[in-house]
Design an enzyme around this catalytic site. Structure first.
Site, mmCIF file in Angstrom:
data_model
loop_
_atom_site.group_PDB
_atom_site.id
_atom_site.type_symbol
_atom_site.label_atom_id
_atom_site.label_comp_id
_atom_site.label_asym_id
_atom_site.label_seq_id
_atom_site.Cartn_x
_atom_site.Cartn_y
_atom_site.Cartn_z
ATOM 1 N N THR A 94 0.837 -1.184 0.000
ATOM 2 C CA THR A 94 0.000 0.000 0.000
ATOM 3 C C THR A 94 0.879 1.242 0.000
ATOM 4 O OG1 THR A 94 -0.139 -0.047 2.417
ATOM 5 C CG2 THR A 94 -1.890 -1.153 1.194
ATOM 6 N N GLU A 185 9.229 0.560 1.794
ATOM 7 C CA GLU A 185 9.993 -0.676 1.626
ATOM 8 C C GLU A 185 10.798 -0.821 0.341
ATOM 9 O OE1 GLU A 185 7.049 -1.102 4.674
ATOM 10 O OE2 GLU A 185 6.597 -0.838 2.546
ATOM 11 N N ASP A 208 -4.221 5.769 0.882
ATOM 12 C CA ASP A 208 -4.503 7.055 1.508
ATOM 13 C C ASP A 208 -3.861 8.165 0.678
ATOM 14 O OD1 ASP A 208 -1.756 7.862 3.186
ATOM 15 O OD2 ASP A 208 -2.053 5.710 2.979
#
Length: 241
Positions: A94, A185, A208
């Site tokens: 995400t 990441e 988001d």
């Protein structure tokens, strides 16, 4: 060559496929295994980091959580590449959308990864290394997305060490430089892949929008981002045939 299992992974040699899908959330790994894979074998639950191997359309595929942040994915991806003979990792994560045309649930593919992290310092490069996705995996991801009729965006993402940043202007500045989305990441994954002479690509779903405050709930992040999952599985299937 270190022995397996490792302190972080209970799998024995041979239990993990050559192609691994790697979400940050171990519950998303569980969802992928239960929803898409057949003949599933769970190979890891150490520290709650769930890992599974099964088949998808006849191809052997593994899926395993990475945890949050570069130190965490740095450990798991290093061990997969160097101790378990994994050839390629597809991150399915995400992200927070930064570019003006990036909206909630959009699919973003990380061609390159910017960072505010010091992760690359360990390699003692004489300049600034630009970590990139493997082009073959990225190109195949684009092809699969188009075959499935999914919209997508390709470009730079930001891998940040900081989730709650005291400097509230940073995201606007990254957006001005064309960065599509922020996550935590990909730089570590790309650098580990480069160092091990392996392959990696990041596929992200926008959960988001930091610049507006819009956000999706945690449960939806675990189970509803199926376009990203299906593109990754399509890449994995075509890659191992």
């Amino acid at each position: 060559m270190a022995l397996t299992p490792t302190p972080h992974n209970a799998a024995a040699k041979g239990q993990i496929a050559k192609m691994v899908l790697m979400p940050g959330d171990p519950l998303r790994a569980q969802f992928v295994a239960q929803t898409y894979l057949e003949d599933v074998d769970q190979f890891n639950s150490v520290r709650g980091m769930l890992g599974y191997t099964g088949t998808y359309q006849g191809a052997r595929v593994s899926v395993m959580g990475s945890g949050m942040g570069m130190p965490s994915i740095g450990i798991y991806s290093y061990e997969l590449f160097n101790f378990y003979d994994v050839d390629a990792i597809i991150r399915i994560g995400t992200a927070g959308g930064l570019a003006p045309d990036v909206q909630l649930r959009d699919l973003v593919m990380g061609m390159g990864a910017c960072t505010d992290s010091n992760y690359a310092a360990q390699f003692h490069m004489p300049g600034t290394l630009a970590p990139l996705a493997d082009f073959g995996l990225l190109r195949r991801a684009v092809e699969v997305a188009e075959q499935l009729g999914f919209d997508y965006k390709v470009g730079n993402v930001l891998s940040s060490d900081v989730f709650y940043n005291d400097d509230e202007t940073v995201n606007e500045r990254w957006a001005r430089m064309g960065v599509l989305a922020v996550e935590m990441e990909s730089v570590a994954l790309y650098l580990n892949a480069l160092r091990a002479k392996k392959r990696a690509v990041t596929l992200l779903t926008v959960s988001d929008l930091p610049l507006t405050g819009a956000s999706l709930p945690a449960e939806e992040r675990q189970t509803s981002f199926t376009q990203m999952m299906e593109v990754a599985l399509g890449v994995a299937t075509s890659d191992v045939r």
